[in-house]
Design an enzyme around this catalytic site. Structure first.
Site, short mmCIF file in Angstrom:
data_model
loop_
_atom_site.label_atom_id
_atom_site.label_comp_id
_atom_site.label_asym_id
_atom_site.label_seq_id
_atom_site.Cartn_x
_atom_site.Cartn_y
_atom_site.Cartn_z
N GLU A 80 0.82 -1.21 0.00
CA GLU A 80 0.00 0.00 0.00
C GLU A 80 0.85 1.27 0.00
O GLU A 80 1.84 1.38 0.72
CB GLU A 80 -0.93 0.01 1.21
CG GLU A 80 -1.94 -1.12 1.24
CD GLU A 80 -2.94 -1.08 0.10
OE1 GLU A 80 -3.06 -0.02 -0.54
OE2 GLU A 80 -3.61 -2.11 -0.14
N CYS A 143 -8.35 -2.00 7.83
CA CYS A 143 -6.98 -2.00 7.32
C CYS A 143 -6.47 -0.57 7.11
O CYS A 143 -5.37 -0.22 7.54
CB CYS A 143 -6.89 -2.79 6.01
SG CYS A 143 -7.06 -4.57 6.22
N HIS A 166 -1.41 -5.77 1.72
CA HIS A 166 -2.59 -6.62 1.58
C HIS A 166 -2.23 -7.91 0.86
O HIS A 166 -1.41 -7.89 -0.08
CB HIS A 166 -3.69 -5.89 0.79
CG HIS A 166 -4.65 -5.13 1.64
ND1 HIS A 166 -4.82 -3.76 1.54
CD2 HIS A 166 -5.51 -5.55 2.61
CE1 HIS A 166 -5.74 -3.37 2.41
NE2 HIS A 166 -6.18 -4.43 3.06
#
Length: 214
Positions: A80, A143, A166
């Site tokens: 991310e 998250c 992820h």
């Protein structure tokens, strides 16, 4: 010896397992790149997840913090780039909380960027023969909540890197979701080990395209 804190989540959304904790728990007390890895499970709950994470950071004083979460439907390891300051839950968390358009941190910045070398991590994971890419969104569920809260905390701490990855479903989960992609636990573990070592020893990220058109 330096410490790396890695976290995974408990199951949520009706799943019996969460691949993040299934794999992350295997790394507890591992030695990678000359550093000790400590794994902690986070509740899939707004607020509580950050309390557990912050306590672990305060207790361990890690050099790197890597949070890991499930992204059912994604096909590869996704590192991310950014977390945004909003909780907007499509489903309730594990305590029944379902915040809509609520800031993670009131009066906090609109977003925090990962301080990990995300493109170098993606490159290293790919070189290990594992599909990986940069992700432009961590969602707006727990998250993203954890990633934003983590980076907000680390913004006041010197020399501590942090970010979020992820991972797809495990095969046993995908069996209950016909057509959904999955990745074997051993493969995910190798990817996370590679990510940790890269995060430890790469200070300046590489400059390669990793964006998205939509």
């Amino acid at each position: 010896m330096k410490t790396v804190l890695i976290t995974g989540f408990e199951p949520f959304g009706g799943e019996q397992i969460n691949p993040s904790w299934e794999v992350v728990s295997q790394l507890d007390n591992a030695i990678l790149g000359g550093c000790r890895v400590v794994a902690r499970q986070l509740p899939c709950v707004f607020g509580e997840s950050l309390a557990v994470l912050n306590s672990a950071i305060d207790a361990l004083s890690p050099s790197v913090v890597l949070a890991v979460g499930q992204a059912g439907g994604r096909t590869d390891i996704t590192v991310e780039r950014v977390a945004i300051n909003v909780d907007d839950a499509r489903i309730p968390d594990n305590r029944g909380n379902q915040p809509v358009d609520v800031p993670v941190i009131p009066n906090g910045p609109a977003a925090w960027f990962s301080t990990l070398p995300i493109k170098a991590m993606v490159s290293a994971i790919r070189e290990a023969g594992i599909p990986a890419s940069v992700s432009q969104t961590a969602g707006t569920f727990v998250c993203n909540h954890v990633m934003y809260g983590l980076l907000h905390k680390l913004s006041s701490m010197a020399d501590v890197k942090g970010g979020f990855i992820h991972i797809p479903y495990l095969p046993q989960q995908a069996a209950a979701h016909p057509g959904a992609p999955s990745m074997a636990a051993d493969t995910v573990r190798r990817a996370l080990e590679t990510a940790i070592i890269t995060a430890l020893y790469v200070d300046a990220d590489i400059i390669v395209a990793g964006g998205a058109t939509h």
